[in-house]
Design an enzyme around this catalytic site. Structure first.
Site, PDB file in Angstrom:
ATOM      1  N   GLU A 154      38.340   3.638  19.785  1.00  0.00           N
ATOM      2  CA  GLU A 154      38.023   2.746  20.897  1.00  0.00           C
ATOM      3  C   GLU A 154      39.171   2.608  21.893  1.00  0.00           C
ATOM      4  O   GLU A 154      39.726   1.538  22.121  1.00  0.00           O
ATOM      5  CB  GLU A 154      37.616   1.372  20.366  1.00  0.00           C
ATOM      6  N   GLU A 310      29.405   3.926  15.599  1.00  0.00           N
ATOM      7  CA  GLU A 310      29.251   2.625  14.938  1.00  0.00           C
ATOM      8  C   GLU A 310      27.969   1.998  15.487  1.00  0.00           C
ATOM      9  O   GLU A 310      27.844   1.816  16.696  1.00  0.00           O
ATOM     10  CB  GLU A 310      30.437   1.696  15.209  1.00  0.00           C
TER      11      GLU A 310
END
Length: 680
Positions: A154, A310
């Site tokens: 991320e 995710e």
């Protein structure tokens, strides 16, 4: 010599989970993996936070635990993606080399103890990170379970003010401008006596004040985008040196991102996204549409299918109070939404809710009780559906005739100098996308610099920064027969974030067929918008007062109404340009007007669409050699009964691939979070 290409296993349509073997007693591993296998797990991601277990002390590598975990996955026929663990430098590294830690705009050190405590400019981080990644790649290059890699975790903007970041920024500026005279001129530093007389005076924006020179601030953002891309490129090189047949991806998250996704995505084989649709009832009306934009934007990073690395598995809670738990059907519906919009693999976060650490209440498929329950059962059911349809869906992808142009440069420039108190670049882009989604019109969301071949309609919101190349490409698109939609705040500045001295919309004035005589920053004030058909709507944020170009090729589609000094003036226009047309929206209309306008364009251009979709119902098409597949999803909390008309009526009259029953005349009934897929 031709560079070996990564294997194409990433194009398989399948399901997976994120798993952290280092968090659990080793005695649990095989039981977990056996249950994963029986639940339909085909791929897992591991390792992205495990640096301290892989290298507990400088140069002492301990991979035995990871060997045993990967061997178990291989035994059960489950593929593995390894995350490079540079998101969480270990304490021995930050103690030995404090330059690893970012310096925040406040001057404070971003201390270890959470995660993301790494300055992308740190030479120590690059050295030690690439050393570890090289060891991992060499060790697992031939491991039967390992198929690919995820870089870091991320990525985002840190605005690090470290000494190394300052030195690198100064070098970046020197390479771009060459001389201080050029720099001072292009940034306009004469304002407020900001002129530089020595290169040593060029620093990051210490203190982070939003009122500094906007050209300087935009360039500092561009510098960071290149820094993150270069940081990632070092990791990719370390992987490729040993694993040329493995894929490399990165898990982007939480749009809008200040980070330029396109810049960072250039070196990836495909993009990935961490998808957490909001489960709260008060978000039920908007979350499915925000999610649709996020998925389309992720697909646009590489203009190809992507992964979800995710996916929501239970109630999130750690960085905020816990959300509501997903209702029955929620997990399944959002898996199919992701696949419908181009996800080939959907990996759920996480297998089991953590019992240690800060994210204990970011729930996984299995609760802390360790008793498999409703959510895992729903995951397993969905995995079975995905496995059954995978042979049909593999090799298919969404096909769109409409594109929305997204620009991180526009996003950042408009963040630096907010136009009004109710003007938000991404939120406005979201409204155009939502209007298209509610009409069932497939849409790509791509970098504003990308080629436009194959599109019939291009929506280009707020091209605040503009140069000759972009203006020429868009003008050529319209002149060659395309439909171009421009909006207020187009052509305001050049790429150095400096206002241009010409009537707006600047370089696109001829293409748009209008000139902005004057503008009024409306902010939250609402003004009436009178359409040519007599309907009345609301608009806000901004009001360009438009003068249509002489010659009669520009028609006025809507005018301002109500008690404002510009009542009766043109607000929305259509200009015949070459073989095509350009629409110019001088204001931000309410969604109903956008839907009416886009429906008109769809009908005139013959775009496939679906009028009358109920709230929360979305349709998407994936197509390929095996055929075309229509996905119909009810992403709402209520049963929806409706007729699917237009281009999709015939397809919806066939036999559903999930429900196995025929639907007469396009009449559909979908329960809350219900899904059906048709082949046509």
């Amino acid at each position: 010599m031709t560079q070996p290409q990564p294997n194409k296993s990433y194009e398989n349509v399948r399901m997976g989970v994120d798993y952290y073997p280092e968090h659990w007693d080793e005695e649990m591993w095989e039981k977990d993996i056996a249950l994963m296998k029986s639940s339909g797990v085909a791929v897992v991601r591991v390792g992205e936070f495990a640096w301290s277990r892989m290298e507990p002390r400088d140069g002492e590598f301990e991979f035995g635990w990871l060997d045993r975990a990967l061997d178990l996955f291989a035994r059960y026929g489950i593929d593995v993606v390894i995350g490079t663990p540079t998101h969480t430098p270990p304490r021995w590294l930050t103690a030995k080399h404090p330059d690893v830690l970012p310096i925040l705009p406040s001057g404070a050190v971003y201390q270890p103890g959470v995660r993301g405590h790494r300055c992308f400019n740190s030479r120590s981080l690059r050295h030690y990170g690439e050393r570890l990644i090289g060891r991992l790649a060499e060790r697992y290059a031939k491991h039967p379970a390992v198929v690919g890699w995820q870089t870091d975790n991320e990525f985002g903007m840190l605005d690090s003010q470290s000494a190394q970041a300052a030195e690198d920024f100064r070098d970046w500026v020197y390479r771009k401008y060459g001389t201080l005279d050029n720099l001072n001129r292009e940034w306009g530093t004469v304002v407020w006596s900001g002129e530089y007389s020595e290169w040593s005076e060029v620093t990051p924006p210490l203190g982070g004040s939003p009122y500094q020179n906007p050209s300087f601030l935009l360039d500092f953002a561009r510098f960071q985008w290149e820094t993150v891309a270069d940081f990632q490129n070092g990791q990719i090189a370390a992987i490729r040196a040993h694993c040329p047949d493995h894929f490399v991806t990165h898990n982007f998250h939480s749009y809008p991102q200040r980070l330029d996704l396109y810049k960072v995505g250039e070196a990836l084989d495909f993009a990935s996204f961490d998808y957490y649709p909001n489960t709260s009832p008060d978000k039920a009306a908007t979350s499915p549409y925000s999610g649709a934009l996020s998925l389309d934007a992720t697909r646009g990073v590489k203009r190809r299918n992507f992964w979800i690395m995710e996916q929501l598995s239970g109630s999130p809670g750690a960085w905020m109070p816990m959300w509501r738990m997903p209702q029955p059907g929620y997990i399944r519906a959002y898996v199919w939404q992701a696949i419908a919009r181009g996800a080939d693999t959907v990996v759920h976060f996480r297998w089991r809710s953590a019992h240690i650490g800060a994210e204990q209440f970011w729930h996984g498929l299995i609760d802390h009780s360790n008793v498999p329950g409703r959510r895992l059962a729903e995951f397993a059911e969905t995995s079975g559906e995905v496995r059954r349809l995978a042979p049909l869906l593999e090799g298919t992808s969404p096909e769109a005739q409409v594109a929305i142009l997204m620009s991180h440069e526009q996003l950042e420039a408009l963040r630096i100098q907010k136009q009004t108190d109710n003007f938000d670049y991404y939120e406005n882009l979201k409204e155009y996308h939502r209007a298209l989604t509610k009409l069932g019109i497939g849409c790509d969301v791509i970098d504003w610099r990308q080629p436009l071949d194959g599109y019939r309609v291009v929506v280009a919101p707020h091209l605040y920064l503009l140069d000759d190349e972009a203006a020429e490409r868009l003008s050529r698109f319209a002149a060659d027969g395309g439909t171009l939609l421009l909006t207020a705040r187009t052509g305001v500045k050049n790429l150095n974030n400096v206002c241009v001295m010409q009537p707006l919309p600047g370089l696109l004035a001829d293409c748009a067929g209008v000139a902005v005589r004057e503008y009024d920053p409306l902010g939250r004030d609402v003004v009436r918008l009178d359409a040519e058909d007599g309907e009345q709507y609301a608009c806000s944020q901004w009001a360009d007062i438009l003068d249509p170009a002489p010659g009669g090729r520009t028609e006025v589609l809507a005018r301002y109404g109500g008690p404002v000094f510009f009542a009766g003036e043109a607000a929305v226009t259509r200009h015949a340009f070459g073989h095509g047309e350009t629409y110019y929206l001088g204001t931000h209309p309410e969604e109903e007007y956008l839907r009416a306008l886009l429906l008109r364009i769809a009908q005139e251009r013959g775009l496939p669409h679906a009028e009358g979709l109920p709230a929360g119902v979305q349709v998407s098409v994936r197509a390929g050699a095996s055929g075309a597949y229509l996905f119909v999803l009810n992403l709402s909390r209520e049963t929806r009964r409706f007729r699917l008309g237009g281009a999709y009526a015939e397809a919806a009259g066939g036999e559903g691939l999930l429900g196995g029953r025929r639907h007469s005349g396009g009449e559909l009934e979908l329960k809350p979070y219900g899904v059906e897929i048709f082949r046509f």
